[in-house]
Design a protein around this motif. Structure first.
Motif, mmCIF file in Angstrom:
data_model
loop_
_atom_site.group_PDB
_atom_site.id
_atom_site.type_symbol
_atom_site.label_atom_id
_atom_site.label_comp_id
_atom_site.label_asym_id
_atom_site.label_seq_id
_atom_site.Cartn_x
_atom_site.Cartn_y
_atom_site.Cartn_z
ATOM 1 N N TYR B 37 -66.215 70.865 31.536
ATOM 2 C CA TYR B 37 -65.942 69.703 30.919
ATOM 3 C C TYR B 37 -67.205 69.421 29.843
ATOM 4 O O TYR B 37 -66.849 69.244 28.546
ATOM 5 N N ALA B 38 -68.364 69.849 30.149
ATOM 6 C CA ALA B 38 -69.278 70.036 29.163
ATOM 7 C C ALA B 38 -69.029 71.086 27.802
ATOM 8 O O ALA B 38 -69.290 70.947 26.688
ATOM 9 N N GLN B 41 -66.290 69.339 25.448
ATOM 10 C CA GLN B 41 -66.892 68.225 24.756
ATOM 11 C C GLN B 41 -67.594 68.756 23.572
ATOM 12 O O GLN B 41 -67.622 68.063 22.650
ATOM 13 N N PRO B 45 -73.394 71.778 24.464
ATOM 14 C CA PRO B 45 -73.393 70.974 25.332
ATOM 15 C C PRO B 45 -74.882 70.293 25.912
ATOM 16 O O PRO B 45 -74.890 69.016 26.229
#
Lengths: 273, 128
Positions: B37-38, B41, B45
């Motif tokens: 997820y990081a 994004q 991150p």
């Protein structure tokens, strides 16, 4: 993350709400789903579905607190107060989950069906303990914690993981779905005791450390004229106090288990509480 | 539990080895999921905040201390041509967070082509 000019905010400043649709919409969807099912159950003949009003009140309170800690202006002061950050995280980990779990209705789920199997694995005490410990350890070592303070990506991730892993822990302790949760009161007591240890250990380190452990707070301008070290020590107290109810519940469950063992099935059924 | 109807079937306790394996798998999935997820994004991150879309920095002028402590005028003009500009404020005596910030900045600088590297440092002496 912008630096707020006011370093002496009051309660009204801290609780001013903001609107992030990625948080508000799922919370409103869950509230609507719960409310719909609750109203339908209340209209059914009495005694058919045990779903008392206090459960709905607890669930609603849990959702309101969830919104307050994730969608209030307090989130803008994370870099200026470790203690305020810790209050938010502890409400997410130790207040919101038990309220949500206690608010769940008693439903019967077949453990042989896919939903029952998935819940059976997720609510296995080993799984919940493993995930909870990993989240607490990873996000409190300096690299993880620092990232959650200074980056917007990790800042959203950490509260979400605290909430989800703590929901698993409290669901194991309170056992809202007995049809897929075989664990007895003794094993849940031992589980609660073990699950409380990682947080207590972190809290003790913060309380007794003579230096600020997290670099973003080393030279931070802190709220309410506190020093970074004072903030860290107050955070230790907050974490320790927040963990006490779960620890007390674990001891009560262990005591009940010991009494059950001591009785050894000798008590007549009417005498068993 | 007295208010529950008779369950369809009772849950069975699984062997501890299966539970332990499930726990290990769950930990890998949670930490791996957080890492993925990081990364999705942001490319960095764990180093600062990514603004999407990027914000345009403003030009500003001031006076800095030059060689020998003599003040001299200085203007910050970001993004000359198509270059991205980084501005770093640090202290001359800062044992903790400044080296960490500089190390992060160096990682970003290494990721850029040589002609795109435009990092300006402003170092302040505490008390000045």
């Amino acid at each position: 993350m912008t630096l707020p000019a006011d370093l002496n905010p009051g309660l009204a400043d801290l609780l001013a709400l903001r609107f992030d649709p990625l948080v508000w919409l799922p919370v409103l969807a869950v509230a609507g789903l719960y409310g719909g099912h609750f109203l339908r159950a209340r209209r059914s003949p009495p005694g058919q579905t045990p779903w008392p009003g206090w459960k709905a009140a607890l669930f609603g309170l849990g959702l309101v607190l969830l919104i307050l800690v994730t969608q209030s202006a307090a989130t803008a002061w994370t870099q200026n107060s470790m203690a305020l950050y810790m209050v938010r995280l502890m409400v997410l980990a130790e207040v919101v989950p038990p309220l949500l779990v206690l608010g769940l209705p008693r439903v019967r789920i077949d453990p042989r069906r896919p939903l029952g199997r998935v819940l059976g694995v997720l609510l296995d005490p080993w799984v919940a303990l493993g995930v909870w410990t990993a989240v607490i350890v990873f996000w409190n070592v300096p690299a993880g914690f620092n990232a959650s303070v200074v980056t917007n990506t990790a800042a959203a991730l950490l509260p979400a993981l605290y909430l989800l892993s703590s929901l698993l822990v409290w669901a194991v302790v309170l056992r809202p779905l007995p049809s897929v949760q075989p664990a007895g009161i003794g094993s849940r007591g031992w589980f609660g005791l073990l699950a409380a240890l990682p947080m207590m250990a972190v809290a003790a380190v913060w309380l007794y450390s003579r230096q600020v452990l997290y670099t973003p707070y080393v030279g931070a301008l802190c709220l309410w004229n506190l020093t970074p070290l004072q903030n860290q020590q107050i955070s230790g107290w907050i974490m320790m106090l927040a963990g006490l109810p779960a620890l007390a519940l674990a001891f009560i469950q262990l005591m009940a288990w010991l009494i059950e063992l001591a009785d050894g099935g000798t008590q007549p059924p009417a005498a068993k509480g | 539990v007295t208010d529950l109807p008779t369950p369809v079937s009772t849950p069975t306790t699984r062997p501890w080895s299966v539970s332990a394996l499930s726990a290990a798998l769950a930990v890998v999935l949670v930490l791996g999921g957080a890492w993925v997820y990081a990364r999705v994004q942001s490319a960095f991150p764990y180093y600062g905040t990514a603004y999407t879309p990027p914000l345009q920095a403003q030009t500003f002028s001031g006076t800095v201390s030059g060689v020998g402590g003599q003040p001299r005028p200085w203007t910050f003009r970001p993004g000359q041509g198509s270059r991205a500009t980084a501005l770093f404020f640090g202290f001359t005596h800062c044992p903790n967070i400044c080296p960490l910030g500089l190390a992060s900045l160096e990682k970003a600088r290494q990721a850029l082509a040589a002609e795109d590297r435009d990092i300006k440092h402003v170092l302040e002496t505490p008390g000045s």
